[in-house]
Design a protein around this motif. Structure first.
Motif: not given
Length: 467
Positions: A187-209
């Motif tokens: 359950a902890e791994i599931a939430m950490r992984t979901t956070f990875l996919h919807w977190g800073l990296h996704a918004w970093g792509i948007y911020a760059l463009v």
């Protein structure tokens, strides 16, 4: 839906199949016409040169009737249908053939590139470049901070966060990237992984463009197109064939991102209508929903950014806020807030390990269908989202832009995931409801299955369909 067709068939004397074809043909024509109008409107707004406008109008006016002929013909004529089936099988086969080689050979590159994007925008924000103001030193923000954040969140996440907020945590809980499923650890791994996919990296792509587009548009006075970003490399050739090729590639990439987002949204709405009103979850229903979505988007564009996009985003945020508040109050409140804090801590504590993990030593295929898929999705969606957030960010410094794009939407997304995904995991851990069975059966219904477990389930499911 079937009763409606039967009524029309009885009234007109036409067979059910022919009425279906007529309706589908009309929807196709309407959708193509509206898309054409929207594209021409965008060209007219962004292009001042009369000759360029005429060239774009001629190109668009040629493509859309031809596309309409192919699509409508495929509905009515067997030859067209066979040709369409051939193209569909060819494209599907090509996608399947390329998927594994691309993910096997370039999966590590996606991981590395997205991390580089995030680090780059953070460096830009923290150095002297962060003081650059989009639009010049005297430029003032066009939208209030609250309206800006509302439009950021609505553009960046949209239907995807509704579709996956329950389904993804549960799927990772049952089948984690490593370890055994169905445990507190998974359950902890599931939430950490979901956070990875919807977190800073996704918004970093948007911020760059978005940052690049905003700078070259507002500070260098270039058109708001992807080709403008390449001005330092190719100079005035951005206005020629090379620049047009870049813009075409950006449009094609955006179509893939749009198809994914719209496809997920239509699946969820169709499944919701079937769940609530017993409307058949069929292709015809989904085509009508796509047409309705494009009508709504066209109305928003037609109303302009201030009256359309701004107000629609603010309304969306208000409804989402009440929806989230309902789950926080009626769900396992203490568990949700505790999970939010622990999930955030786990995400930050494992940030670099999660970000650079490539499952090399496990030799599994898990990451291909999740992390690499997400990074490809965000990148394909970034020309559209980046162009939108660039348009609404005039007057803000690069530091304000980057930190605003990265931090606030990420925190809101994490709270949303903890509320809905965390509630689903709470029900699973305590054997209150078997959400995982519903998710494995049809992930599009996962949100509605969760809402059923709480008071006013039917009403909140209606809200979920509307969102």
């Amino acid at each position: 839906m079937n009763k409606v067709f039967e009524f029309w068939a009885a009234s007109t004397g036409l067979p059910h199949e022919k009425l279906s074809k007529i309706l589908l043909s009309l929807v196709i024509i309407l959708v193509l016409y509206l898309v054409k109008i929207v594209l021409l409107r965008i060209v007219w707004r962004q292009t001042k040169n009369v000759k360029t406008r005429y060239q774009w109008k001629r190109t668009i006016s040629f493509i859309f009737p031809f596309l309409g002929l192919i699509l409508v013909g495929s509905v009515w004529l067997q030859a067209f249908r066979q040709f369409g089936a051939f193209l569909g099988l060819f494209s599907a086969g090509l996608a399947i053939a390329l998927k594994d080689p691309l993910t096997n050979l370039a999966g590590w590159f996606f991981i590395l590139a997205v991390n580089f994007f995030l680090i780059y925008v953070l460096v830009m924000a923290m150095t002297r470049f962060g003081n650059i103001r989009l639009g010049g030193r005297s430029a003032k923000p066009e939208f209030s901070t609250s309206a800006w954040f509302a439009m950021l969140f609505s553009a960046g996440m949209g239907i995807g966060i509704l579709f996956w907020s329950v389904g993804e945590p549960i799927l990772h809980y049952v089948n984690p990237p490593f370890g055994s499923g169905g445990t507190a650890e998974s359950a902890e791994i599931a939430m950490r992984t979901t956070f990875l996919h919807w977190g800073l990296h996704a918004w970093g792509i948007y911020a760059l463009v978005g940052m690049a587009l905003a700078f070259f548009t507002f500070n260098k006075k270039l058109p708001l197109t992807i080709s403008s970003v390449f001005y330092p490399l190719i100079g005035n050739r951005i206005n020629g064939g090379l620049g047009k090729s870049i813009n075409v590639l950006a449009v094609v990439a955006t179509l893939f991102g749009l198809a994914t987002s719209l496809g997920l949204g239509v699946q969820q709405v169709s499944a919701g209508l079937n769940h609530l009103l017993d409307i058949p979850d069929t292709v015809s229903t989904q085509v009508l929903l796509i047409g309705g979505s494009i009508l709504a988007a066209t109305a928003s564009v037609g109303a302009g950014l201030r009256k359309g996009g701004k107000r629609l985003s603010q309304l969306n945020i208000i409804i989402c806020s009440f929806f989230l508040l309902f789950m926080l109050i009626n769900g396992a409140t203490l568990f949700i807030f505790g999970a939010f804090v622990q999930n955030l801590g786990g995400y930050l504590d494992n940030f670099f390990a999660l970000s650079f993990w490539t499952e090399t030593y496990l030799q599994s295929d898990w990451q291909k269908g999740w992390t690499v898929f997400y990074w490809a999705w965000w990148i394909s969606w970034s020309p559209f989202v980046g162009m939108f957030i660039a348009r609404i960010s005039r007057g803000r410094t690069l530091r304000e832009f980057i930190l605003g794009v990265l931090i606030v939407p990420t925190i809101i997304t994490f709270l949303w995931l903890s509320a809905f995904g965390g509630s689903a995991i709470f029900l699973e851990l305590n054997a209150i409801a078997d959400i995982s069975v519903a998710v494995s059966d049809n992930v599009a219904t996962s949100l509605y299955r969760l809402l059923e477990q709480f008071p006013l389930g039917s009403l909140t499911s209606i809200v979920g369909v509307l969102l």
